[in-house]
Design an enzyme around this catalytic site. Structure first.
Site, PDB file in Angstrom:
ATOM      1  CE  LYS A  65      69.500 -24.493  55.987  1.00  0.00           C
ATOM      2  NZ  LYS A  65      69.966 -25.518  56.920  1.00  0.00           N
ATOM      3  CG  ASP A 101      67.732 -27.983  58.894  1.00  0.00           C
ATOM      4  OD1 ASP A 101      67.838 -28.915  58.078  1.00  0.00           O
ATOM      5  OD2 ASP A 101      68.046 -26.802  58.632  1.00  0.00           O
ATOM      6  N   GLY A 127      78.774 -24.248  68.750  1.00  0.00           N
ATOM      7  CA  GLY A 127      78.314 -23.404  67.653  1.00  0.00           C
ATOM      8  C   GLY A 127      76.990 -22.746  67.988  1.00  0.00           C
ATOM      9  CB  ALA A 128      75.745 -19.820  68.618  1.00  0.00           C
TER      10      ALA A 128
HETATM   11  P1  ATR Z   1      74.942 -23.018  59.997  1.00  0.00           P
HETATM   12  O1  ATR Z   1      73.781 -22.287  59.411  1.00  0.00           O
HETATM   13  O2  ATR Z   1      75.335 -24.247  59.222  1.00  0.00           O
HETATM   14  O3  ATR Z   1      74.777 -23.302  61.432  1.00  0.00           O
HETATM   15  P2  ATR Z   1      76.512 -20.655  60.443  1.00  0.00           P
HETATM   16  O4  ATR Z   1      75.253 -19.936  60.724  1.00  0.00           O
HETATM   17  O5  ATR Z   1      77.529 -20.041  59.584  1.00  0.00           O
HETATM   18  O6  ATR Z   1      76.214 -22.069  59.792  1.00  0.00           O
HETATM   19  O7  ATR Z   1      77.156 -21.060  61.876  1.00  0.00           O
HETATM   20  C1  ATR Z   1      78.361 -21.669  61.985  1.00  0.00           C
HETATM   21  C2  ATR Z   1      78.788 -21.713  63.449  1.00  0.00           C
HETATM   22  O8  ATR Z   1      80.127 -22.208  63.479  1.00  0.00           O
HETATM   23  C3  ATR Z   1      78.810 -20.350  64.121  1.00  0.00           C
HETATM   24  O9  ATR Z   1      78.459 -20.516  65.472  1.00  0.00           O
HETATM   25  C4  ATR Z   1      80.282 -19.943  64.021  1.00  0.00           C
HETATM   26  O10 ATR Z   1      80.791 -19.167  65.061  1.00  0.00           O
HETATM   27  P3  ATR Z   1      80.507 -17.583  65.185  1.00  0.00           P
HETATM   28  O11 ATR Z   1      79.137 -17.483  65.747  1.00  0.00           O
HETATM   29  O12 ATR Z   1      81.570 -17.106  66.100  1.00  0.00           O
HETATM   30  O13 ATR Z   1      80.625 -17.041  63.791  1.00  0.00           O
HETATM   31  C5  ATR Z   1      80.965 -21.278  64.095  1.00  0.00           C
HETATM   32  N1  ATR Z   1      82.254 -21.206  63.393  1.00  0.00           N
HETATM   33  C6  ATR Z   1      82.447 -21.028  62.069  1.00  0.00           C
HETATM   34  N2  ATR Z   1      83.774 -21.017  61.794  1.00  0.00           N
HETATM   35  C7  ATR Z   1      84.411 -21.171  62.985  1.00  0.00           C
HETATM   36  C8  ATR Z   1      85.773 -21.224  63.385  1.00  0.00           C
HETATM   37  N3  ATR Z   1      86.763 -21.141  62.492  1.00  0.00           N
HETATM   38  N4  ATR Z   1      86.049 -21.392  64.709  1.00  0.00           N
HETATM   39  C9  ATR Z   1      85.053 -21.512  65.627  1.00  0.00           C
HETATM   40  N5  ATR Z   1      83.745 -21.451  65.309  1.00  0.00           N
HETATM   41  C10 ATR Z   1      83.426 -21.299  64.011  1.00  0.00           C
END
Ligand code: ATR
Length: 273
Positions: A65, A101, A127-128
């Site tokens: 993306k 989205d 999440g970020a």
């Molecule tokens: P998407 O594009 O679907 O939003 P992504 O960019 O991979 O997917 O983002 C996933 C989010 O979930 C991120 O904020 C990630 O946290 P980090 O920024 O610390 O990587 C969070 N996330 C993924 N796995 C996680 C976990 N096991 N515990 C806590 N947060 C998690």
């Protein structure tokens, strides 16, 4: 026949083909939606394929993306601000990037929360990543009162606040403050079938006594977070409305026709069960 593709990592699955092919068939359109498994090092090649006259466009998903941006000829304001594209339209060999989205999430939220309340609402985002960025962009456009963002990696929250120029947002270091929010949205994979189905980032005792809890996960249909929230009497919504609505917006761009929402929803539910 016109083709539409989804550019996706070869080891990832998607429910979008069922949703879009059902919609094309229902409207009698000579379109077909196919998966285009795309490794990172073949992204440019895949995008060049989209320029062919018989291709209407594409969806873009994990992990492309953000990576597609430099290869596109034009970006919508939304896609530019969010820094991610999930929909491409091919117009005479030129590729136009959009992000449905953001609007897709808001259309879903509208089904369970009066959007006019947002300017006086407090929203907590977990999440970020890319999805959080799109949702925060949409919430900011809707002039949401305050957005609290919780994430494992604090620096990503700071980057989003800066990139999207969010003046009503703050980083929070614990979900114990969830109670102070009217809307809670999980954008992390915590709680999903593939990741950790028995986990939730918010303890039951920390949930508010009223309000809305959304999870962008749709497998399982009810994550532990949503189950806990529902048992406390909160309104809950899973990720299906966002999946459906982002698809409907993309469908309209490729075909010039309004998307048949009920047909698309039925196709999604059938594929998911
Ligand atoms: P998407 O594009 O679907 O939003 P992504 O960019 O991979 O997917 O983002 C996933 C989010 O979930 C991120 O904020 C990630 O946290 P980090 O920024 O610390 O990587 C969070 N996330 C993924 N796995 C996680 C976990 N096991 N515990 C806590 N947060 C998690």
């Amino acid at each position: 026949m016109k083709s539409v593709y989804i550019l996706i990592a070869p080891d990832k699955g998607t429910f979008s083909p069922a949703m879009h092919n059902a919609a094309f068939a229902a409207l009698g359109l000579d379109f077909h939606y196919d998966v285009l498994p795309t490794p990172v090092d073949r992204l440019e090649l895949a995008l060049n394929h989209l320029r062919h006259a018989d291709v209407a466009g594409a969806n873009v998903t994990i992990p492309h993306k953000e990576a597609v941006l430099p290869y596109l000829d034009s970006l919508s304001d939304e896609a530019k601000a969010i820094g991610a594209v999930n929909t491409i339209v091919n117009r005479a060999g030129k590729l136009y990037g959009y992000n449905t989205d953001a609007q897709g999430f808001m259309r879903g939220l509208a089904a369970c929360y009066a959007l006019e309340q947002l300017p006086t609402s407090k929203v907590l985002i977990l999440g970020a990543g890319g999805a959080a960025r799109a949702i925060l962009y949409a919430l900011n456009e809707a002039q949401t009162g305050h957005m609290s963002i919780f994430n494992r990696t604090a620096s990503k929250v700071e980057a989003i606040i800066q990139d999207l120029q969010l003046s009503n947002a703050s980083l929070v270091d614990s979900t114990a403050i969830a109670q102070q929010h009217d809307v809670i949205i999980n954008t992390t994979p915590i709680g999903s079938s593939d990741s950790s189905p028995s986990s939730s980032l918010i303890a039951s005792a920390d949930l508010p006594s009223h309000g809305v809890v959304c999870d962008i996960i749709y497998r399982p249909a009810e994550t532990l977070l949503l189950q806990t929230a529902r048992s406390k009497g909160l309104t809950t919504q899973n990720g299906l409305p966002m999946l459906l609505q982002q698809g409907a917006l993309a469908f309209a761009m490729w075909t010039g026709q309004e998307a048949p929402l009920e047909i698309m929803q039925a196709a999604l539910l059938e594929t998911l069960t």
